[in-house]
Design a protein around this motif. Structure first.
Motif: not given
Length: 470
Positions: A300-315
């Motif tokens: 998941l960290w790598k996905a955030l770094a390369v924009d495979d995931l686009q945001a971090v929210s908290t739920d």
């Protein structure tokens, strides 16, 4: 009221430069070096980053769930958010079965009006959608600025809807310009797994995670992406917990589809191993989708770094471990003998920026631009808040955080502002914390001192999403 912020290193998703910012009333009016403007107040930001306020587009304040309600309301929850550098949230109004969209929207406005200390918007959760209600979706978008709707493939009998309903809602957003947000887990299979495990006498909190395997999230994520492709509309997958689900999003984006995903701090910092022993202390970590194995985190960290995931929210959906905050009914203890009755949710709205800065910038060498993109700019664009929010620019709201990278901060329930009796990141010390937090030009926090006022936060009518590329 005017404020001059001097000598700060201004960071947006795309820029990094040293300049002064002049704020008049609620808006950024001038940016430049060595500004000679008289102001009511001057803040010296030397040695600090000056960033747009964080935007958390996934919170649940005072959410009814499983016989209780989330322990933070719009006042306590937004105070906590502001303390950690978040100056705007988007919460979820719930259209419970038997009620319509207008009733749900007005119920959440009553919960929030006069209480929020920072600005907020609302998504709308749909639990049923007969054909004659489709025009109500249009009215929510056009009149009320509710430009996103959430649907579930999980929680049968409560939130879950069938594929036809999801497709119908998606097709309507092709006409009204809203964005569909999806909770993607295979609720029918999970329900059977829960019943089987309880029948086998498996009742402890850690079994919750075993009853919601990552493949159930993977399958549902694949399915809702396929539905969005058939409908010809974007889709936003909330709280992605596993690399299996993330890979579905990545593959769709590689094919050019407008598919977006968020993850949450709990999936980046916490692990199933933290509560695998079966003790009731594990109820602290019960949320859905569940917290996965530690080996899942780096994907998941790598996905955030390369924009495979686009945001971090908290739920953010906190429930107390004991009897409830100051006399509230029992919360996590409702599931003392049955994991399926533990209210699902964790606190987190206060520490999102702390955690992402520590884990991303300090530990993994992310640029500050990437940090700002994930916690502010991308959420603002996807949820129709940009450019009034999510950036530092002339004409934007003066939602500004002066972030001190040298300020050490220890996360603990003893001092946090969230109205809950534990913190899942207890005693974690991070490098970096806000020294000033401004919401529309008004100081809400100075260090750890609250300076805001309940009711200052406004309901924001949001616009259409702004699709973002890689």
């Amino acid at each position: 009221m005017s404020t001059l912020i001097t000598n700060g290193r201004i960071i947006t998703a795309e820029q990094d430069y040293v300049a002064d910012i002049y704020v008049e009333d609620e808006t950024i009016t001038t940016i430049g070096k060595g500004l000679k403007i008289r102001a009511d107040r001057t803040i010296d930001a030397a040695g600090c980053y000056v960033i747009p306020g964080g935007i958390d587009v996934h919170t649940h304040m005072e959410l009814p769930f499983g016989g209780t309600a989330a322990s933070d309301d719009f006042e306590t929850g937004t105070i906590a958010a502001a303390h950690g550098g978040t100056t705007c949230i988007v919460d979820f109004a719930v259209q419970s079965r038997g009620t319509n969209m207008r009733q749900a929207f007005e119920t959440w406005l009553r919960k929030s009006e006069g209480r929020a200390v920072v600005d907020y918007g609302l998504h709308l959760i749909l639990t049923e959608l007969p054909d004659d209600w489709l025009p109500d979706m249009d009215a929510m978008v056009k009149r009320e600025g509710v430009t996103s709707f959430k649907l579930f493939t999980a929680y049968p009998g409560v939130f879950m809807v069938d594929d036809a309903t999801i497709y119908k809602a998606m097709r309507r957003t092709a006409e009204n310009g809203a964005l569909i947000c999806m909770h993607a887990e295979n609720g029918g299979v999970i329900d059977l797994l829960v019943k089987r495990m309880l029948a086998e006498g498996k009742t402890t909190p850690n079994v919750h995670a075993l009853s919601r395997p990552a493949t159930a999230e993977q399958e549902a994520t694949h399915r809702v992406i396929a539905l969005s492709e058939m409908a010809g509309v974007p889709v936003y997958i909330v709280h992605v917990s596993s690399h299996l689900a993330m890979e579905q999003i990545r593959e769709a984006r590689d094919r050019g589809l407008p598919v977006y995903g968020e993850t949450c701090p709990q999936y980046l910092f916490l692990a199933y191993e933290d509560y695998a022993d079966g003790s009731f202390n594990g109820a602290k970590y019960v949320c859905s989708p569940p917290i996965r194995e530690r080996s899942n985190q780096e994907f998941l960290w790598k996905a955030l770094a390369v924009d495979d995931l686009q945001a971090v929210s908290t739920d953010h959906c906190p429930f107390c471990m004991k009897e409830g905050y100051k006399g509230l009914p029992r919360q996590k203890e409702l599931g003392k003998d049955d994991f399926s009755k533990i209210p699902n949710g964790l606190p987190g709205v206060e520490n999102r920026l702390h955690l992402l800065y520590e884990g991303g910038v300090v530990k993994r060498g992310w640029s500050m631009n990437r940090f700002v993109q994930l916690v502010s700019t991308a959420p603002a664009k996807l949820m129709g808040l940009f450019p009034k929010k999510g950036t530092i620019a002339i004409g934007s709201d003066a939602d500004i955080v002066v972030w001190d990278p040298k300020r050490k901060y220890t996360i603990t329930a003893k001092t946090h502002f969230m109205r809950v009796d534990y913190n899942p990141y207890e005693q974690m010390t991070v490098s970096g914390s806000p020294s000033y937090v401004l919401s529309r030009g008004k100081a809400v926090f100075e260090g750890d001192a609250f300076k805001g006022k309940a009711g200052y936060g406004r309901y924001i009518k949001r616009g259409q999403y702004n699709l973002i590329g890689r």
